[in-house]
Scaffold this motif. Structure first.
Motif, PDB file in Angstrom:
ATOM      1  N   TYR A  35       0.826  -1.207   0.000  1.00  0.00           N
ATOM      2  CA  TYR A  35       0.000   0.000   0.000  1.00  0.00           C
ATOM      3  C   TYR A  35       0.859   1.254   0.000  1.00  0.00           C
ATOM      4  O   TYR A  35       0.660   2.156  -0.816  1.00  0.00           O
ATOM      5  CB  TYR A  35      -0.917  -0.031   1.219  1.00  0.00           C
ATOM      6  N   PHE A  36       1.856   1.315   0.880  1.00  0.00           N
ATOM      7  CA  PHE A  36       2.712   2.493   0.955  1.00  0.00           C
ATOM      8  C   PHE A  36       3.647   2.590  -0.250  1.00  0.00           C
ATOM      9  O   PHE A  36       3.983   3.684  -0.694  1.00  0.00           O
ATOM     10  CB  PHE A  36       3.509   2.521   2.263  1.00  0.00           C
ATOM     11  N   GLU A  37       4.061   1.456  -0.782  1.00  0.00           N
ATOM     12  CA  GLU A  37       4.885   1.453  -1.981  1.00  0.00           C
ATOM     13  C   GLU A  37       4.120   2.098  -3.144  1.00  0.00           C
ATOM     14  O   GLU A  37       4.655   2.950  -3.854  1.00  0.00           O
ATOM     15  CB  GLU A  37       5.265   0.008  -2.321  1.00  0.00           C
ATOM     16  N   ASP A  38       2.849   1.720  -3.286  1.00  0.00           N
ATOM     17  CA  ASP A  38       2.006   2.294  -4.331  1.00  0.00           C
ATOM     18  C   ASP A  38       1.754   3.776  -4.075  1.00  0.00           C
ATOM     19  O   ASP A  38       1.817   4.597  -4.990  1.00  0.00           O
ATOM     20  CB  ASP A  38       0.676   1.539  -4.394  1.00  0.00           C
ATOM     21  N   LYS A  39       1.511   4.119  -2.841  1.00  0.00           N
ATOM     22  CA  LYS A  39       1.233   5.507  -2.468  1.00  0.00           C
ATOM     23  C   LYS A  39       2.429   6.412  -2.779  1.00  0.00           C
ATOM     24  O   LYS A  39       2.276   7.505  -3.342  1.00  0.00           O
ATOM     25  CB  LYS A  39       0.912   5.554  -0.967  1.00  0.00           C
ATOM     26  N   ILE A  40       3.634   5.959  -2.452  1.00  0.00           N
ATOM     27  CA  ILE A  40       4.849   6.735  -2.715  1.00  0.00           C
ATOM     28  C   ILE A  40       5.102   6.853  -4.212  1.00  0.00           C
ATOM     29  O   ILE A  40       5.472   7.913  -4.709  1.00  0.00           O
ATOM     30  CB  ILE A  40       6.054   6.127  -1.970  1.00  0.00           C
ATOM     31  N   SER A  41       4.893   5.776  -4.952  1.00  0.00           N
ATOM     32  CA  SER A  41       5.124   5.835  -6.400  1.00  0.00           C
ATOM     33  C   SER A  41       4.143   6.803  -7.068  1.00  0.00           C
ATOM     34  O   SER A  41       4.516   7.527  -7.993  1.00  0.00           O
ATOM     35  CB  SER A  41       5.025   4.458  -7.029  1.00  0.00           C
ATOM     36  N   LYS A  42       2.908   6.854  -6.585  1.00  0.00           N
ATOM     37  CA  LYS A  42       1.932   7.804  -7.137  1.00  0.00           C
ATOM     38  C   LYS A  42       2.338   9.241  -6.828  1.00  0.00           C
ATOM     39  O   LYS A  42       2.192  10.126  -7.669  1.00  0.00           O
ATOM     40  CB  LYS A  42       0.540   7.527  -6.576  1.00  0.00           C
ATOM     41  N   GLN A  43       2.862   9.484  -5.620  1.00  0.00           N
ATOM     42  CA  GLN A  43       3.318  10.824  -5.255  1.00  0.00           C
ATOM     43  C   GLN A  43       4.477  11.255  -6.141  1.00  0.00           C
ATOM     44  O   GLN A  43       4.528  12.399  -6.607  1.00  0.00           O
ATOM     45  CB  GLN A  43       3.736  10.876  -3.790  1.00  0.00           C
ATOM     46  N   GLN A  44       5.423  10.359  -6.376  1.00  0.00           N
ATOM     47  CA  GLN A  44       6.572  10.684  -7.211  1.00  0.00           C
ATOM     48  C   GLN A  44       6.132  10.962  -8.651  1.00  0.00           C
ATOM     49  O   GLN A  44       6.639  11.877  -9.291  1.00  0.00           O
ATOM     50  CB  GLN A  44       7.591   9.550  -7.176  1.00  0.00           C
ATOM     51  N   LYS A  45       5.177  10.186  -9.157  1.00  0.00           N
ATOM     52  CA  LYS A  45       4.678  10.407 -10.511  1.00  0.00           C
ATOM     53  C   LYS A  45       3.972  11.757 -10.614  1.00  0.00           C
ATOM     54  O   LYS A  45       4.147  12.478 -11.595  1.00  0.00           O
ATOM     55  CB  LYS A  45       3.735   9.285 -10.925  1.00  0.00           C
ATOM     56  N   ALA A  46       3.221  12.120  -9.595  1.00  0.00           N
ATOM     57  CA  ALA A  46       2.530  13.409  -9.593  1.00  0.00           C
ATOM     58  C   ALA A  46       3.533  14.565  -9.602  1.00  0.00           C
ATOM     59  O   ALA A  46       3.342  15.562 -10.310  1.00  0.00           O
ATOM     60  CB  ALA A  46       1.618  13.512  -8.380  1.00  0.00           C
ATOM     61  N   ILE A  47       4.614  14.427  -8.853  1.00  0.00           N
ATOM     62  CA  ILE A  47       5.658  15.458  -8.820  1.00  0.00           C
ATOM     63  C   ILE A  47       6.323  15.579 -10.184  1.00  0.00           C
ATOM     64  O   ILE A  47       6.557  16.679 -10.677  1.00  0.00           O
ATOM     65  CB  ILE A  47       6.687  15.143  -7.716  1.00  0.00           C
ATOM     66  N   GLU A  48       6.634  14.447 -10.806  1.00  0.00           N
ATOM     67  CA  GLU A  48       7.258  14.459 -12.131  1.00  0.00           C
ATOM     68  C   GLU A  48       6.335  15.105 -13.165  1.00  0.00           C
ATOM     69  O   GLU A  48       6.784  15.898 -13.992  1.00  0.00           O
ATOM     70  CB  GLU A  48       7.608  13.036 -12.561  1.00  0.00           C
ATOM     71  N   ASP A  49       5.052  14.771 -13.106  1.00  0.00           N
ATOM     72  CA  ASP A  49       4.085  15.354 -14.050  1.00  0.00           C
ATOM     73  C   ASP A  49       3.988  16.867 -13.852  1.00  0.00           C
ATOM     74  O   ASP A  49       3.914  17.616 -14.827  1.00  0.00           O
ATOM     75  CB  ASP A  49       2.709  14.719 -13.875  1.00  0.00           C
ATOM     76  N   GLU A  50       3.998  17.304 -12.617  1.00  0.00           N
ATOM     77  CA  GLU A  50       3.929  18.731 -12.323  1.00  0.00           C
ATOM     78  C   GLU A  50       5.162  19.458 -12.860  1.00  0.00           C
ATOM     79  O   GLU A  50       5.055  20.549 -13.426  1.00  0.00           O
ATOM     80  CB  GLU A  50       3.812  18.942 -10.813  1.00  0.00           C
ATOM     81  N   GLN A  51       6.331  18.840 -12.707  1.00  0.00           N
ATOM     82  CA  GLN A  51       7.564  19.446 -13.216  1.00  0.00           C
ATOM     83  C   GLN A  51       7.530  19.540 -14.740  1.00  0.00           C
ATOM     84  O   GLN A  51       7.961  20.535 -15.317  1.00  0.00           O
ATOM     85  CB  GLN A  51       8.778  18.648 -12.762  1.00  0.00           C
ATOM     86  N   LYS A  52       7.010  18.517 -15.403  1.00  0.00           N
ATOM     87  CA  LYS A  52       6.909  18.534 -16.861  1.00  0.00           C
ATOM     88  C   LYS A  52       5.966  19.642 -17.318  1.00  0.00           C
ATOM     89  O   LYS A  52       6.235  20.322 -18.305  1.00  0.00           O
ATOM     90  CB  LYS A  52       6.412  17.181 -17.386  1.00  0.00           C
TER      91      LYS A  52
END
Length: 73
Positions: A35-52
């Protein structure tokens, strides 16, 4: 091999552990770790998308020096 960041998060849950376990099982995860692994990966993806998006916005805002408004110059 387990991610130490996730292990620390799980260790520090204390009173919220039962809540997070129920949440994880409700969402279909076999363990808190998944659960936390998925949660962290989603947060990192959201940050990357925001930077793009920010980079794309900066590229659009830059004036184009090569394009001239009149043909006389």
């Amino acid at each position: 091999m387990q991610n130490q960041e996730i292990v620390k998060i799980i260790e520090n849950l204390k009173g919220r552990r039962n809540y997070e376990e129920k949440r994880a099982s409700k969402l279909g995860f076999a363990s808190l770790y998944e659960y936390f692994e998925d949660k962290i990966s989603k947060q990192q993806k959201a940050i990357e998308d925001e930077q793009k998006e920010l980079e794309a916005a900066k590229a659009d805002d830059q004036p184009k020096a090569s394009k001239k408004s009149c043909s006389c110059c």
